[in-house]
Design a protein around this motif. Structure first.
Motif, PDB file in Angstrom:
ATOM      1  N   GLN A  62     -12.000  -9.147   4.296  1.00  0.00           N
ATOM      2  CA  GLN A  62     -11.462 -10.241   5.351  1.00  0.00           C
ATOM      3  C   GLN A  62     -10.120 -10.552   4.898  1.00  0.00           C
ATOM      4  O   GLN A  62      -9.236 -11.422   5.752  1.00  0.00           O
ATOM      5  N   THR A  63      -9.741 -10.848   3.711  1.00  0.00           N
ATOM      6  CA  THR A  63      -8.431 -11.276   3.153  1.00  0.00           C
ATOM      7  C   THR A  63      -7.406 -10.502   2.765  1.00  0.00           C
ATOM      8  O   THR A  63      -6.131 -10.765   2.585  1.00  0.00           O
TER       9      THR A  63
ATOM     10  N   GLU B   1      -7.874  -6.031  11.949  1.00  0.00           N
ATOM     11  CA  GLU B   1      -9.446  -6.059  12.290  1.00  0.00           C
ATOM     12  C   GLU B   1      -9.954  -7.561  12.245  1.00  0.00           C
ATOM     13  O   GLU B   1     -10.884  -7.755  13.047  1.00  0.00           O
ATOM     14  N   PHE B   2      -9.388  -8.208  11.511  1.00  0.00           N
ATOM     15  CA  PHE B   2      -9.684  -9.863  11.348  1.00  0.00           C
ATOM     16  C   PHE B   2      -8.771 -10.735  12.011  1.00  0.00           C
ATOM     17  O   PHE B   2      -8.551 -11.797  11.137  1.00  0.00           O
ATOM     18  N   GLU B   3      -8.176 -10.439  12.999  1.00  0.00           N
ATOM     19  CA  GLU B   3      -7.040 -11.469  13.585  1.00  0.00           C
ATOM     20  C   GLU B   3      -7.825 -12.912  13.809  1.00  0.00           C
ATOM     21  O   GLU B   3      -6.933 -13.965  13.647  1.00  0.00           O
ATOM     22  N   THR B   4      -8.954 -12.754  14.249  1.00  0.00           N
ATOM     23  CA  THR B   4      -9.476 -14.336  14.457  1.00  0.00           C
ATOM     24  C   THR B   4      -9.937 -14.957  13.449  1.00  0.00           C
ATOM     25  O   THR B   4     -10.312 -16.234  13.704  1.00  0.00           O
ATOM     26  N   ILE B   5     -10.013 -14.399  12.336  1.00  0.00           N
ATOM     27  CA  ILE B   5     -10.626 -14.986  10.988  1.00  0.00           C
ATOM     28  C   ILE B   5      -9.512 -15.390  10.035  1.00  0.00           C
ATOM     29  O   ILE B   5      -8.842 -14.417   9.516  1.00  0.00           O
TER      30      ILE B   5
ATOM     31  N   HIS C 272      -7.842 -16.904   6.621  1.00  0.00           N
ATOM     32  CA  HIS C 272      -8.357 -16.826   5.351  1.00  0.00           C
ATOM     33  C   HIS C 272      -8.980 -18.096   4.864  1.00  0.00           C
ATOM     34  O   HIS C 272     -10.025 -17.915   4.023  1.00  0.00           O
ATOM     35  N   GLU C 273      -8.879 -19.099   5.188  1.00  0.00           N
ATOM     36  CA  GLU C 273      -9.595 -20.372   4.910  1.00  0.00           C
ATOM     37  C   GLU C 273     -11.092 -20.130   5.445  1.00  0.00           C
ATOM     38  O   GLU C 273     -12.212 -20.750   4.689  1.00  0.00           O
ATOM     39  N   ARG C 274     -11.124 -19.766   6.602  1.00  0.00           N
ATOM     40  CA  ARG C 274     -12.522 -19.501   7.053  1.00  0.00           C
ATOM     41  C   ARG C 274     -13.387 -18.534   6.500  1.00  0.00           C
ATOM     42  O   ARG C 274     -14.344 -18.751   6.184  1.00  0.00           O
ATOM     43  N   ALA C 275     -12.692 -17.544   5.846  1.00  0.00           N
ATOM     44  CA  ALA C 275     -13.463 -16.543   5.495  1.00  0.00           C
ATOM     45  C   ALA C 275     -13.723 -17.114   4.173  1.00  0.00           C
ATOM     46  O   ALA C 275     -14.771 -16.747   3.549  1.00  0.00           O
ATOM     47  N   PHE C 276     -13.125 -17.888   3.402  1.00  0.00           N
ATOM     48  CA  PHE C 276     -13.425 -18.590   2.045  1.00  0.00           C
ATOM     49  C   PHE C 276     -14.423 -19.449   2.368  1.00  0.00           C
ATOM     50  O   PHE C 276     -15.444 -19.619   1.497  1.00  0.00           O
ATOM     51  N   ALA C 277     -14.443 -20.185   3.248  1.00  0.00           N
ATOM     52  CA  ALA C 277     -15.527 -21.168   3.548  1.00  0.00           C
ATOM     53  C   ALA C 277     -16.963 -20.326   4.005  1.00  0.00           C
ATOM     54  O   ALA C 277     -17.902 -20.816   3.327  1.00  0.00           O
TER      55      ALA C 277
END
Length: 141
Positions: A104-105, A112-116, A118-123
């Motif tokens: 994701q990061t 592929e992960f436009e809506t996510i 980096h902070e959301r992925a880490f959370a």
């Protein structure tokens, strides 16, 4: 029987020399396995962001820890089997969560992960890790 008056056909036993097939690879490139691995390693070192390398090193650490746990279980035994399953499951689960965070990061997967963010992925990663370890600790008894 009289010999035939027609001359026997001679078959050609000579083969025409075919030119060697031309290589479709670029000049100077090699198909040697060590050269290929060196090229992959060089590209990884120069083009991979530092954050992704950090996640990769943590994933390598998790693989080593999981292998050590498995070898220990095979050599010494698995008397508290719940403890082995809990520790090994925590290692494998953390590897999967880290692989998800890496995907994701990674800047190459931005489309592929436009809506996510980096902070959301880490959370999500931290929440999943806490949940995983909660269940593993409770499984030990």
């Amino acid at each position: 029987a009289p010999p035939s008056s027609t001359p026997a056909k001679q078959t050609s036993t000579t083969t025409s020399a075919k030119p060697a097939p031309k290589s479709t690879s670029k000049p100077g490139s090699s198909t040697n396995a060590s050269d290929i691995l060196q090229g992959v390693w060089d590209k990884y070192v120069h083009k991979t962001p530092q954050r992704v390398k950090l996640l990769d090193s943590f994933m390598a650490f998790l693989v080593v820890v999981g292998a050590l746990q498995f070898v220990y279980c095979c050599i010494v035994g698995n008397f508290p089997f719940n403890a082995f399953l809990s520790g090994f499951s925590a290692t494998v689960g953390q590897f999967v969560l880290t692989a998800s965070l890496r995907i994701q990061t990674n800047p190459e997967n931005k489309a592929e992960f436009e809506t996510i963010s980096h902070e959301r992925a880490f959370a999500d990663y931290v929440f999943g890790s806490l949940l995983l370890h909660f269940f593993c600790v409770n499984f030990i008894n």
